[in-house]
Design a protein around this motif. Structure first.
Motif, PDB file in Angstrom:
ATOM      1  N   GLU A 124      59.404  62.972  43.028  1.00 37.24           N
ATOM      2  CA  GLU A 124      58.216  61.967  43.333  1.00 37.24           C
ATOM      3  C   GLU A 124      58.569  60.751  44.189  1.00 37.24           C
ATOM      4  OE1 GLU A 124      57.147  59.303  40.034  1.00 37.24           O
ATOM      5  OE2 GLU A 124      58.803  60.131  38.988  1.00 37.24           O
ATOM      6  N   TRP A 125      60.051  60.769  44.390  1.00 34.52           N
ATOM      7  CA  TRP A 125      60.514  59.755  45.075  1.00 34.52           C
ATOM      8  C   TRP A 125      60.694  60.183  46.794  1.00 34.52           C
ATOM      9  CZ3 TRP A 125      60.415  54.800  43.897  1.00 34.52           C
ATOM     10  CH2 TRP A 125      59.869  54.533  42.595  1.00 34.52           C
ATOM     11  N   SER A 126      60.511  61.456  46.980  1.00 37.89           N
ATOM     12  CA  SER A 126      60.723  61.771  48.205  1.00 37.89           C
ATOM     13  C   SER A 126      59.986  61.379  49.311  1.00 37.89           C
ATOM     14  CB  SER A 126      60.397  63.355  48.142  1.00 37.89           C
ATOM     15  OG  SER A 126      61.073  64.168  47.503  1.00 37.89           O
ATOM     16  N   GLY A 127      60.674  60.773  50.377  1.00 36.06           N
ATOM     17  CA  GLY A 127      60.039  59.938  51.701  1.00 36.06           C
ATOM     18  C   GLY A 127      59.725  58.349  51.168  1.00 36.06           C
ATOM     19  N   LYS A 128      59.961  57.886  49.893  1.00 34.82           N
ATOM     20  CA  LYS A 128      59.990  56.652  49.551  1.00 34.82           C
ATOM     21  C   LYS A 128      61.026  55.809  50.202  1.00 34.82           C
ATOM     22  CE  LYS A 128      56.194  57.282  46.955  1.00 34.82           C
ATOM     23  NZ  LYS A 128      56.218  57.046  45.748  1.00 34.82           N
ATOM     24  N   THR A 129      60.912  54.459  50.259  1.00 34.70           N
ATOM     25  CA  THR A 129      61.847  53.717  50.843  1.00 34.70           C
ATOM     26  C   THR A 129      62.104  52.752  49.526  1.00 34.70           C
ATOM     27  OG1 THR A 129      60.845  53.706  52.853  1.00 34.70           O
ATOM     28  CG2 THR A 129      62.365  52.024  52.495  1.00 34.70           C
ATOM     29  N   ILE A 130      63.572  52.559  49.333  1.00 34.27           N
ATOM     30  CA  ILE A 130      64.202  51.941  48.481  1.00 34.27           C
ATOM     31  C   ILE A 130      65.191  50.892  48.882  1.00 34.27           C
ATOM     32  CG2 ILE A 130      65.489  51.904  45.959  1.00 34.27           C
ATOM     33  CD1 ILE A 130      64.359  54.627  45.917  1.00 34.27           C
ATOM     34  N   VAL A 131      65.146  49.632  48.297  1.00 28.70           N
ATOM     35  CA  VAL A 131      66.135  48.552  48.832  1.00 28.70           C
ATOM     36  C   VAL A 131      66.716  48.102  47.523  1.00 28.70           C
ATOM     37  CG1 VAL A 131      66.381  46.224  49.702  1.00 28.70           C
ATOM     38  CG2 VAL A 131      64.748  47.805  50.784  1.00 28.70           C
ATOM     39  N   PHE A 132      68.229  48.139  47.649  1.00 31.08           N
ATOM     40  CA  PHE A 132      68.920  47.593  46.550  1.00 31.08           C
ATOM     41  C   PHE A 132      69.709  46.159  47.058  1.00 31.08           C
ATOM     42  CE2 PHE A 132      69.398  52.177  46.324  1.00 31.08           C
ATOM     43  CZ  PHE A 132      69.190  52.571  44.910  1.00 31.08           C
ATOM     44  N   THR A 133      69.283  45.252  45.910  1.00 36.01           N
ATOM     45  CA  THR A 133      69.856  43.885  46.306  1.00 36.01           C
ATOM     46  C   THR A 133      70.582  43.287  45.095  1.00 36.01           C
ATOM     47  OG1 THR A 133      68.911  41.410  47.148  1.00 36.01           O
ATOM     48  CG2 THR A 133      67.576  42.802  45.670  1.00 36.01           C
ATOM     49  N   GLY A 134      71.183  42.280  45.098  1.00 34.75           N
ATOM     50  CA  GLY A 134      72.086  41.601  44.277  1.00 34.75           C
ATOM     51  C   GLY A 134      73.355  42.436  43.790  1.00 34.75           C
ATOM     52  N   SER A 135      73.947  41.954  42.749  1.00 32.30           N
ATOM     53  CA  SER A 135      75.100  42.426  42.174  1.00 32.30           C
ATOM     54  C   SER A 135      74.812  43.690  41.252  1.00 32.30           C
ATOM     55  CB  SER A 135      76.076  41.669  41.538  1.00 32.30           C
ATOM     56  OG  SER A 135      76.440  40.580  42.402  1.00 32.30           O
ATOM     57  N   LEU A 136      75.206  44.987  41.796  1.00 27.37           N
ATOM     58  CA  LEU A 136      75.021  46.080  40.600  1.00 27.37           C
ATOM     59  C   LEU A 136      76.301  46.238  39.950  1.00 27.37           C
ATOM     60  CD1 LEU A 136      73.463  48.762  43.101  1.00 27.37           C
ATOM     61  CD2 LEU A 136      72.333  47.080  41.720  1.00 27.37           C
ATOM     62  N   GLU A 137      76.115  46.321  38.281  1.00 24.95           N
ATOM     63  CA  GLU A 137      77.174  46.105  37.534  1.00 24.95           C
ATOM     64  C   GLU A 137      77.717  47.500  36.915  1.00 24.95           C
ATOM     65  OE1 GLU A 137      75.059  43.578  34.788  1.00 24.95           O
ATOM     66  OE2 GLU A 137      76.006  41.683  35.607  1.00 24.95           O
ATOM     67  N   THR A 138      76.737  48.436  37.148  1.00 27.39           N
ATOM     68  CA  THR A 138      77.333  49.889  36.258  1.00 27.39           C
ATOM     69  C   THR A 138      77.680  50.882  37.546  1.00 27.39           C
ATOM     70  OG1 THR A 138      74.914  50.582  36.601  1.00 27.39           O
ATOM     71  CG2 THR A 138      75.901  49.395  34.339  1.00 27.39           C
ATOM     72  N   MET A 139      77.508  50.526  38.783  1.00 29.95           N
ATOM     73  CA  MET A 139      77.508  51.433  39.708  1.00 29.95           C
ATOM     74  C   MET A 139      77.943  50.711  40.946  1.00 29.95           C
ATOM     75  SD  MET A 139      74.017  53.195  40.571  1.00 29.95           S
ATOM     76  CE  MET A 139      73.501  53.230  38.560  1.00 29.95           C
ATOM     77  N   SER A 140      78.520  51.226  41.881  1.00 27.00           N
ATOM     78  CA  SER A 140      78.652  50.406  43.493  1.00 27.00           C
ATOM     79  C   SER A 140      77.108  50.470  44.114  1.00 27.00           C
ATOM     80  CB  SER A 140      79.736  51.117  44.179  1.00 27.00           C
ATOM     81  OG  SER A 140      79.501  52.552  44.431  1.00 27.00           O
ATOM     82  N   ARG A 141      77.138  49.908  45.077  1.00 30.60           N
ATOM     83  CA  ARG A 141      76.095  50.091  46.138  1.00 30.60           C
ATOM     84  C   ARG A 141      76.104  51.214  46.889  1.00 30.60           C
ATOM     85  NH1 ARG A 141      73.338  45.719  48.657  1.00 30.60           N
ATOM     86  NH2 ARG A 141      73.750  44.706  46.779  1.00 30.60           N
ATOM     87  N   ASP A 142      77.232  52.046  47.285  1.00 27.86           N
ATOM     88  CA  ASP A 142      77.062  53.282  47.851  1.00 27.86           C
ATOM     89  C   ASP A 142      76.774  54.418  46.890  1.00 27.86           C
ATOM     90  OD1 ASP A 142      78.232  52.249  50.077  1.00 27.86           O
ATOM     91  OD2 ASP A 142      80.215  52.654  49.782  1.00 27.86           O
ATOM     92  N   GLU A 143      76.978  54.280  45.655  1.00 23.52           N
ATOM     93  CA  GLU A 143      76.816  55.327  44.752  1.00 23.52           C
ATOM     94  C   GLU A 143      75.119  55.140  44.453  1.00 23.52           C
ATOM     95  OE1 GLU A 143      78.069  57.114  40.228  1.00 23.52           O
ATOM     96  OE2 GLU A 143      78.955  55.325  41.081  1.00 23.52           O
ATOM     97  N   ALA A 144      74.703  53.998  44.480  1.00 26.25           N
ATOM     98  CA  ALA A 144      73.273  53.874  44.076  1.00 26.25           C
ATOM     99  C   ALA A 144      72.518  54.293  45.265  1.00 26.25           C
ATOM    100  CB  ALA A 144      72.835  52.347  44.086  1.00 26.25           C
ATOM    101  N   LYS A 145      72.898  54.195  46.648  1.00 22.06           N
ATOM    102  CA  LYS A 145      72.370  54.785  47.765  1.00 22.06           C
ATOM    103  C   LYS A 145      72.289  56.133  47.883  1.00 22.06           C
ATOM    104  CE  LYS A 145      73.020  50.666  50.829  1.00 22.06           C
ATOM    105  NZ  LYS A 145      73.660  50.043  52.082  1.00 22.06           N
ATOM    106  N   ALA A 146      73.641  56.955  47.472  1.00 21.78           N
ATOM    107  CA  ALA A 146      73.708  58.196  47.353  1.00 21.78           C
ATOM    108  C   ALA A 146      72.879  58.813  46.336  1.00 21.78           C
ATOM    109  CB  ALA A 146      74.991  58.622  46.980  1.00 21.78           C
ATOM    110  N   GLN A 147      72.404  58.153  45.158  1.00 25.92           N
ATOM    111  CA  GLN A 147      71.643  58.672  44.301  1.00 25.92           C
ATOM    112  C   GLN A 147      69.945  58.771  44.831  1.00 25.92           C
ATOM    113  OE1 GLN A 147      72.067  55.792  41.136  1.00 25.92           O
ATOM    114  NE2 GLN A 147      73.605  57.053  39.980  1.00 25.92           N
ATOM    115  N   ALA A 148      69.767  57.649  45.470  1.00 28.74           N
ATOM    116  CA  ALA A 148      68.590  57.498  46.103  1.00 28.74           C
ATOM    117  C   ALA A 148      68.207  58.778  47.219  1.00 28.74           C
ATOM    118  CB  ALA A 148      67.982  56.174  46.947  1.00 28.74           C
ATOM    119  N   GLU A 149      69.152  58.925  48.028  1.00 23.86           N
ATOM    120  CA  GLU A 149      69.096  59.950  48.828  1.00 23.86           C
ATOM    121  C   GLU A 149      69.118  61.368  48.480  1.00 23.86           C
ATOM    122  OE1 GLU A 149      72.468  59.398  51.438  1.00 23.86           O
ATOM    123  OE2 GLU A 149      71.656  57.514  52.452  1.00 23.86           O
TER     124      GLU A 149
END
Length: 674
Positions: free
Chosen positions: A599-624
């Motif tokens: 359902e998130w295909s084609g959607k745009t997601i922005v990560f901001t602030g300090s992530l505590e359970t994962m790195s920013r790179d891992e979060a972006k990889a999850q989104a992709e």
């Protein structure tokens, strides 16, 4: 090396390595030693590590290996056989561990154990066992498709035919190699019999394993060492060390220098010990491979491009030699850049004969005070890039090298743009060097990959006036009768070329975009742009908009330099005319992401602030992986903002625009449920 120089060199390497692949694999007529070939591949990998946004689809790193030979049956690997990123110093290794820590969100006091083992200079192979029986053996090939060498592998004594206590499905990965002593003896026998003499043990192993007749392979002294695995029906352990010991217990040979170490410092000490013993080892090695020991961490880290994030190859340091700089030649690239090339009196460096070096630019020649006839010291950095490190005759009373102020190809004025060291021809499309280079780039393997349109054919057709710009390629059918009247062109070859061109209609739009030759736009950047905009038409519309540069800059992986280059390209009328013609004739397919549909295909997601359970790179990889695009800024087109502690202006803007905001915990649920 500047970014523009790196892009130019990567293109040159892709073309050169592709040619040597064809000579070696398809024509069995290599022009360079296997070690020299490896040096080109390693130079490409080193440049890609420094300029990841310039990575090309046809680079050896992207392709992993070489295309499978047409002489052997092809096999599709159940799991791709990937290559490794390279490290050239202890600091590179520490950086590798630091990157893994950041990705996994590990604290500084969390131990990161590594395995370390020699990197054997052999031929990668995969052995598939079902029910304990060897059923298939394949070379790595291009990483996705390899060659079926099962009958040949059955002749290697190191490789068990039957296993007891193995998983029902087990793919063992390792290196087929030839010891130094066996290699020397083989070459003596080959020379005495008037047969082929191999350049080095790796070349001997590769040529021996890829024989059509298994009897020929059986007569060659091949060995095997296991170092990993592919598809498994059940795990071999919870750590790399446990799994490798499991392979050893099943009967596979594992190098005795394989070891488990508590951290990078201990692994580096093992590297030093292996390097000290390198000359006395029974086989050739070119470095040490480190892997994170925990397999669950390996799973989380995954892959970037065609290489794992959890492993790296630490290459041995450069070797130096002295020789004479006989000539300095100027080459003109497809972007008009004048690149100086040093022609050397051939000299051996680390087992490789070096005869050419890049001299980078005018400033580098001036810095070293280089002139034709100078005695110079060269090195292959990390056993990779040949370069001049010292001029041994700088004070001789001879005139300095005069850098040209006019293009050697067309005579147009050659100038440097403000703030740049590169000298470029101003001739543009009137410059034959640029025109031909642009056409060759367009049809290259990384771009449109049109079989039959090699350099010789492009030059021939350009001289005839049949091809002046890329879109002319798709109109070559009108010259079919004229082609048939030319020497070397028969009905079969003409129809094969026209069929190859026809097959590229509806082709990958990212590769067509890359093929346009826009400055700073490599294949990865082309995919990033189309991942966002979908089609080249939509990208062009965005680039020409009032906020074109800002909109392009917001794309993940695209900075202001790239954005301005794309903006400038599409604002040139003749470029738009050519793109329109290409879209009309080639009709490229819209870009399709490799991510799964959610359902998130084609959607745009922005990560901001300090992530505590994962790195920013891992979060972006999850989104992709969910098919979404991870953007760097919030706009009206943003669909979701994931805000951690300390979120500031991006969170505020999202709230002002009424964009959905999720916590890190809510994001984790989205990923789990998708």
């Amino acid at each position: 090396m500047t970014e523009a120089e790196a892009g130019r060199r990567l293109r040159q390497l892709a073309k050169e390595i592709a040619r040597h692949n064809r000579l070696y694999h398809d024509q069995d007529a290599p022009e360079i030693s296997d070690a020299d070939y490896d040096a080109l591949v390693r130079e490409n990998a080193a440049l890609e590590a420094e300029y990841p946004h310039l990575v090309r689809a046809d680079s050896p790193n992207a392709q992993v290996g070489a295309a499978p030979s047409s002489a052997l049956a092809k096999v599709t690997h159940a799991r791709p056989m990937l290559s490794l990123e390279n490290a050239f110093s202890a600091e590179d290794v520490h950086d590798f561990v630091r990157r893994a820590r950041r990705f996994l969100s590990l604290s500084e006091d969390e131990p990161v154990a590594l395995t370390a083992e020699p990197k054997i200079d052999g031929l990668s192979a995969s052995l598939r066992y079902e029910g304990g029986t060897l059923v298939l053996a394949a070379t790595r090939g291009d990483g996705t498709v390899g060659e079926d060498v099962t009958p040949n592998v059955r002749t290697i004594n190191d490789i068990p035919q039957q296993l007891t206590g193995a998983p029902d499905v087990l793919e063992v990965r390792g290196e087929v190699y030839m010891s130094k002593a066996d290699f020397a003896a083989l070459n003596e026998r080959q020379a005495a019999a008037g047969g082929k003499v191999f350049a080095n043990p790796r070349n001997g192993a590769a040529g021996s394993l890829r024989q059509k007749d298994p009897a020929n392979t059986a007569a060659r002294p091949l060995r095997f060492l296991a170092h990993g695995w592919g598809e498994l029906s059940e795990p071999l352990g919870t750590t790399q060390a446990e799994a490798v010991e499991h392979l050893r217990a099943l009967g596979f040979p594992v190098d005795e220098r394989f070891g488990l170490f508590p951290g990078a410092d201990a692994a580096l000490a093992h590297y030093a010990a292996i390097e000290h013993a390198r000359a006395d080892l029974p086989f050739d090695i070119d470095g040490v491979v480190y892997k994170l020991d925990r397999l669950d961490w390996q799973e989380r880290l995954g892959f970037v491009g065609r290489a794992p994030r959890w492993a790296i190859a630490h290459k041995f340091p450069a070797e130096k030699a002295e020789t004479t700089l006989e000539r300095i030649e100027i080459q003109v690239g497809r972007t008009g850049k004048l690149t100086p090339i040093g022609r050397l009196r051939p000299v051996g460096v680390g087992g490789v004969i070096v005869s050419n070096v890049t001299l980078h630019n005018r400033d580098e020649i001036a810095r070293l005070g280089l002139r034709e006839g100078d005695r110079v010291r060269i090195q292959r950095a990390g056993d990779v890039i040949p370069q001049v490190v010292e001029n041994l005759t700088p004070d001789e009373d001879r005139p300095a090298f005069r850098y040209p102020d006019h293009c050697p190809a067309c005579g147009s004025e050659a100038v440097a743009e403000e703030g740049e060291v590169d000298i470029r021809c101003t001739g543009g499309l009137v410059c034959p060097a640029q025109r031909l280079e642009r056409l060759k780039h367009f049809v290259s393997r990384g771009a449109m990959d049109i079989d039959g349109l090699g350099e010789k054919t492009i030059v021939e057709f350009a001289d005839l006036g049949w091809i002046e710009k890329p879109s002319d390629i798709f109109r070559l059918g009108v010259h079919r009768t004229d082609m048939l009247g030319r020497e070397g062109w028969k009905e079969k070859s003409v129809d094969a070329l026209l069929a190859a061109i026809e097959a590229r209609k509806g082709f990958d739009s990212a590769r067509l975009l890359f093929g346009l030759g826009i400055r700073h736009v490599g294949i990865v950047t082309a995919r990033d742009l189309l991942k966002c905009f979908g089609t080249i038409d939509a990208l062009q519309a965005a680039a020409r908009g009032d906020d074109g540069i800002a909109e392009l800059s917001a794309v993940e992986g695209v900075g202001p330099v790239v954005a301005e280059a794309v903006h400038d390209f599409f604002h040139e009328p003749h470029n738009r005319e050519e793109v329109a013609a290409l879209l009309r004739f080639a009709a490229p397919a819209p870009f399709v992401s490799q991510a799964r549909e959610t359902e998130w295909s084609g959607k745009t997601i922005v990560f901001t602030g300090s992530l505590e359970t994962m790195s920013r790179d891992e979060a972006k990889a999850q989104a992709e992986r969910l098919g979404a695009r991870a953007a760097g800024s919030v706009s009206a087109k943003t669909d979701l903002v994931v805000a951690g502690p300390g979120a500031g202006s991006k969170l505020k803007k999202a709230e002002e625009l009424g964009i959905r905001v999720a916590t890190e915990e809510e994001w984790a649920r989205i990923v789990a449920e998708a």
